[in-house]
Design an enzyme around this catalytic site. Structure first.
Site, PDB file in Angstrom:
ATOM      1  N   ASP A  82      -1.838  -2.700   1.668  1.00  0.00           N
ATOM      2  CA  ASP A  82      -0.484  -3.250   1.735  1.00  0.00           C
ATOM      3  C   ASP A  82       0.065  -3.583   0.356  1.00  0.00           C
ATOM      4  O   ASP A  82       1.278  -3.481   0.124  1.00  0.00           O
ATOM      5  CB  ASP A  82      -0.461  -4.492   2.626  1.00  0.00           C
ATOM      6  N   CYS A 141      -9.175  -4.354   5.713  1.00  0.00           N
ATOM      7  CA  CYS A 141      -7.812  -4.748   5.347  1.00  0.00           C
ATOM      8  C   CYS A 141      -6.857  -4.788   6.534  1.00  0.00           C
ATOM      9  O   CYS A 141      -7.231  -4.531   7.657  1.00  0.00           O
ATOM     10  CB  CYS A 141      -7.326  -3.907   4.179  1.00  0.00           C
ATOM     11  N   ASP A 142      -5.609  -5.090   6.227  1.00  0.00           N
ATOM     12  CA  ASP A 142      -4.681  -5.731   7.154  1.00  0.00           C
ATOM     13  C   ASP A 142      -4.582  -5.153   8.568  1.00  0.00           C
ATOM     14  O   ASP A 142      -4.728  -5.860   9.543  1.00  0.00           O
ATOM     15  CB  ASP A 142      -3.282  -5.756   6.529  1.00  0.00           C
ATOM     16  N   LYS A 143      -4.292  -3.865   8.707  1.00  0.00           N
ATOM     17  CA  LYS A 143      -4.099  -3.282  10.043  1.00  0.00           C
ATOM     18  C   LYS A 143      -5.359  -2.603  10.545  1.00  0.00           C
ATOM     19  O   LYS A 143      -5.491  -2.280  11.720  1.00  0.00           O
ATOM     20  CB  LYS A 143      -2.937  -2.268  10.046  1.00  0.00           C
ATOM     21  N   CYS A 152      -8.017  -9.151  -0.581  1.00  0.00           N
ATOM     22  CA  CYS A 152      -7.439 -10.100  -1.542  1.00  0.00           C
ATOM     23  C   CYS A 152      -7.777 -11.546  -1.193  1.00  0.00           C
ATOM     24  O   CYS A 152      -7.809 -11.929  -0.031  1.00  0.00           O
ATOM     25  CB  CYS A 152      -5.942  -9.884  -1.648  1.00  0.00           C
ATOM     26  N   GLU A 160       6.557  -5.555   5.615  1.00  0.00           N
ATOM     27  CA  GLU A 160       6.324  -6.891   5.078  1.00  0.00           C
ATOM     28  C   GLU A 160       7.316  -7.171   3.951  1.00  0.00           C
ATOM     29  O   GLU A 160       7.677  -6.265   3.202  1.00  0.00           O
ATOM     30  CB  GLU A 160       4.900  -7.008   4.526  1.00  0.00           C
ATOM     31  N   SER A 211       3.864 -10.761   4.485  1.00  0.00           N
ATOM     32  CA  SER A 211       2.469 -10.718   4.069  1.00  0.00           C
ATOM     33  C   SER A 211       1.871 -12.104   4.232  1.00  0.00           C
ATOM     34  O   SER A 211       2.578 -13.114   4.139  1.00  0.00           O
ATOM     35  CB  SER A 211       2.392 -10.295   2.602  1.00  0.00           C
TER      36      SER A 211
END
Length: 559
Positions: free
Chosen positions: A81, A122-124, A194, A445, A471
């Site tokens: 992202d 990570c995110d998704k 992160c 985002e 985010s």
């Protein structure tokens, strides 16, 4: 147990052609006699959170093999992202969640795996694989790649959110190009997701809390050897689940999702969890109505203020005892369902027995919380009849109640130009619309605008509302997921420049100070926009995606 799934591709005359292909892969008869465990590796060389997953994968394979399984690796994709932020690439972030779930389903059923170990980060990527696990319902354990270590800028710990805010600070003339370059060199010092409580770490922590990951899944830093040991243990654990026939839907119960929401509030997780938890629940056959989020939030104290809400990081949470330590605090007030099953083969209550909070500054004791209520609130009103989501634990006290004139933008890029161009004034409410699941398409985002606002010194005086999302690195009065979205005629589409927006986070309301009659008149003149994308995956996604308050799940249109 009854016949293994993998017997369909390994045993009998009908499977002889498949056996010849296993021979071509180098598998022995001895291996083929064992349960076949799919290792879903999200390794790639473009996402910092995934560059170490090759080592995690090898450790999982060793664990599975030692415990009597036949490990077989296949891939899952992931988008970074941070790299995708602020351009067309961000339209391709949320939408990968469904690609990941679908492709994992295809691979697992096409090849008849008996069990799975998911290795996301990570995110998704994390929710996509959780959706697949719920859908497939075969024994599955999660072990993530782990969080990044915090950066260090001028002797202070920092993270990616500081990097984005530095861009706004440079635009405001507060720092120069050399200082910006210094941030670039020092903000992200290692592999891993992160280092703050952003979406990736939020979802990895909630995977542990919901019972699908072993202790430490969410918090052990990516660079620690302890992470390799955890991966081996995940291999052992999935074989034990297979032997006992413990499946994801035995774990992903309504009570487990309530535990996840409770932990979400205590940890101060990313608002993106409000998209992902309903989507995962949907795959498990459970309707997770976001109406319950405020009820849970209002009885759950906020115990952690990790970046961007505060100045502690994932490594600090790990040293404090991690997710189990937070759960042990919540259990003191009977805020969790302790009898829920987990991938350990034990219940939540058994898992957290005798766990202590080792750092009351990082994890506040239950009787001395940062806030008496949870980190996330669901707002409603004439702008958001269904939902608007805010991470209230990252909102400055002076912005909890705010009124100001709307500054209206129909895309993120126009808003960024105005913010960096010095055209946004203290007290304004920036409205970014036509960025929802359908309108984007892809529900981008808004980290660039929120970071620019913070970096220019407007974080305590300017609010932002959008039908897009934020985010986990966003902070301030940032209200996203406004539903219905502008693209389907939601009221956010009817706001005009200068309208007074009223935000009251304690009372959970979001309104525009315009009469129903005036809004009705504006609606008569509103016309749907032409789709921004008419070809490829995004065009198909736009036709199938539902609103943010339903988790932006895909739904086949009724005839």
């Amino acid at each position: 147990m009854s016949m293994r799934r993998s017997d369909n591709v390994k045993n009998g005359d009908q499977a002889a052609p498949a056996r010849s292909l296993f021979n071509a892969l180098g598998f022995t008869k001895e291996e083929l006699a064992k349960p076949m465990v799919g290792i879903v590796s999200s390794y790639n060389e473009i996402v910092p959170g995934h560059m170490n997953i090759d080592k995690i994968t090898e450790a999982v394979k060793l664990g599975v093999a030692e415990a009597g399984g036949m490990p077989v690796v296949f891939p899952a994709i992931a988008v970074c992202d941070g790299i995708a932020m602020g351009h067309i690439g961000m339209k391709y972030s949320l939408v990968t969640r469904d690609l990941i779930a679908d492709s994992t389903e295809c691979m697992a059923l096409a090849h008849q795996f008996d069990a799975l170990v998911m290795i996301p980060n990570c995110d998704k990527n994390v929710p996509g694989l959780l959706m697949a696990a719920a859908r497939l319902n075969i024994p599955t354990v999660f072990v993530s790649g782990g969080p990044m270590l915090a950066g260090h800028v001028h002797g202070k710990k920092t993270s990616l959110s500081s990097m984005f805010e530095a861009v706004g600070a440079k635009a405001a003339g507060k720092i120069d190009g050399d200082e910006l370059d210094y941030f670039v060199e020092h903000a992200c010092p290692s592999c891993g997701s992160c280092s703050g409580m952003y979406t990736a770490n939020s979802m990895n922590c909630l995977t542990e809390a919901i019972g699908m990951g072993l202790r430490g899944n969410g918090t052990i830093p990516a660079v620690y050897s302890e992470r390799i040991r955890l991966a081996k243990k995940a291999g052992y654990a999935v074989m034990e689940m297979y032997k006992r026939n413990i499946r994801p839907r035995d774990i992903l119960t309504k009570e487990a999702f309530e535990n996840a929401l409770t932990m979400d509030m205590a940890l101060g997780c990313s608002t993106n969890t409000m998209l992902h938890l309903p989507a995962i629940a949907h795959e498990a056959g459970i309707e997770l109505n976001m109406e319950i989020a405020n009820d849970i939030s209002n009885r759950t104290p906020n115990l952690c203020h990790l970046a961007p809400a505060g100045h502690t990081y994932m490594e600090d949470l790990n040293e404090a005892g991690g997710i189990y330590a937070v759960m042990s605090e919540l259990a003191k007030k009977d805020l969790l369902h302790l009898d829920c099953m987990t991938v350990t083969g034990h219940t939540v209550g058994e898992n957290i027995a005798n766990v202590r909070n080792l750092d009351p500054e990082t994890i506040r004791p239950i009787d001395d919380p940062f806030m008496p209520n949870g980190g996330i609130a669901v707002l409603k009103g004439n702008i958001a009849p269904d939902t608007g989501i805010v991470k209230r634990s990252a909102v400055a006290p002076e912005m909890m109640v705010h009124e100001g004139p709307a500054r209206v933008f129909d895309c993120e890029e126009d808003a960024i130009k105005a913010i960096l161009g010095g055209k946004i004034n203290p007290g304004d409410v920036v409205v970014i619309r036509y960025e929802g699941p359908k309108g984007g398409p892809g529900m981008r985002e808004m980290l660039n605008p929120t970071s620019a606002i913070a970096g220019m010194g407007l974080g305590e005086s300017v609010a932002l509302i959008t039908d897009g999302r934020f985010s986990g690195a966003s902070r301030g009065a940032s209200i996203g997921h406004v539903s219905p979205e502008a693209a389907v005629g939601g009221p956010i589409a009817l706001i005009e420049e200068g309208d007074i927006i009223k935000i009251n986070i304690p009372e959970e309301t979001l309104n525009v100070d315009v009469s129903d009659e005036v809004l009705a008149e504006r609606r008569k003149n509103w016309k749907p926009r032409e789709p921004k994308v008419t070809t490829g995956y995004l065009a198909r996604y736009e036709k199938l995606v539902t609103s943010g308050n339903r988790g932006a799940v895909l739904e086949i249109p009724r005839a």
